[in-house]
Enzyme design. Sequence first.
Site, mmCIF file in Angstrom:
data_model
loop_
_atom_site.group_PDB
_atom_site.id
_atom_site.type_symbol
_atom_site.label_atom_id
_atom_site.label_comp_id
_atom_site.label_asym_id
_atom_site.label_seq_id
_atom_site.Cartn_x
_atom_site.Cartn_y
_atom_site.Cartn_z
ATOM 1 C CE LYS A 162 -11.917 1.938 9.506
ATOM 2 N NZ LYS A 162 -11.644 1.261 8.238
ATOM 3 C CD GLU A 198 -2.883 -1.181 2.360
ATOM 4 O OE1 GLU A 198 -4.016 -1.646 2.251
ATOM 5 O OE2 GLU A 198 -2.392 -0.854 3.452
HETATM 6 C C1 5RP Z 1 -4.962 -3.004 4.835
HETATM 7 C C2 5RP Z 1 -5.320 -1.627 5.212
HETATM 8 C C3 5RP Z 1 -6.761 -1.252 5.130
HETATM 9 O O1 5RP Z 1 -6.886 -0.225 4.222
HETATM 10 C C4 5RP Z 1 -7.232 -0.838 6.472
HETATM 11 O O2 5RP Z 1 -6.975 -1.901 7.371
HETATM 12 C C5 5RP Z 1 -8.714 -0.508 6.469
HETATM 13 O O3 5RP Z 1 -9.433 -1.666 6.215
HETATM 14 P P1 5RP Z 1 -11.028 -1.701 6.257
HETATM 15 O O4 5RP Z 1 -11.504 -0.844 5.146
HETATM 16 O O5 5RP Z 1 -11.360 -3.148 6.090
HETATM 17 O O6 5RP Z 1 -11.460 -1.188 7.607
HETATM 18 O O7 5RP Z 1 -4.518 -0.820 5.581
HETATM 19 O O8 5RP Z 1 -3.611 -3.256 5.069
#
Ligand code: 5RP
Length: 230
Positions: free
Chosen positions: A124, A106
């Site tokens: 969040k 990422e």
């Molecule tokens: C994966 C990530 C995801 O983007 C992060 O965990 C958010 O995930 P979700 O949309 O399922 O809450 O960093 O490595």
Amino acid sequence: MIDQAKMVAGRKAVDFVESGMTVGLGTGSTAYYFIDELGRRIRTGQLEDIQAVATSRRSQEQAESLGIKVVSLDMVEYIDVLVDGADETTYQGYGIKGGGGALLYEKIVAMASKKNIWIITPDKMVETLGAFPLPIEVVPFGSLRLFDNLRQMGLNPSFRKMENDSIYVTDSGNYIFDLHLQEIPAPHQLALELERMVGVIEHGLFLDLTDMIIVGYENGETHIHHCGQE
Ligand code: 5RP
């Protein structure tokens, strides 16, 4: 189960994709809805000539199953827009990522992207990072030693495990430690400290990378936040 807030955030982000673009595909349950809608708009002819770079095997498989053309990062000069989820973010766009274990790819894809969009739910958004455990990707060789060093530094690590209690292994064959910090008052300083540690490949602090945050709500509304402008 469909999560309405994640779905509206993911769908809204597709409005920022234009025909002819190279698109970065994030990872996670929110990015899932982005990829799903991207596939739909390609199938219905609303978007043409799209190619994508995925941040995980999971997202690549989903995209390919929807007929989205996925290419490797090294085949493109840059990515026009990356749409990804986040685990926590401040209004400045300082965030924690890696809850889904894909933080290394990422971040590599984020660095290659002209525009970075995060799609999140309102829970969040935080004032201070750290309630969500900070993931770091580490080399398996000597990882117990590194784990001990981190513990002695007071960074409170835990080994990421699978449901069956086996060690979680990332797409690039590494381990993940989650640092239980409660609060990260100086994220840039912590990022530098972690970057200096041998054996730490990458950390989940994404600082000064994000341009826009799309917040999705259960009632179907979205709010767009431009980082650094409010
Ligand atoms: C994966 C990530 C995801 O983007 C992060 O965990 C958010 O995930 P979700 O949309 O399922 O809450 O960093 O490595």
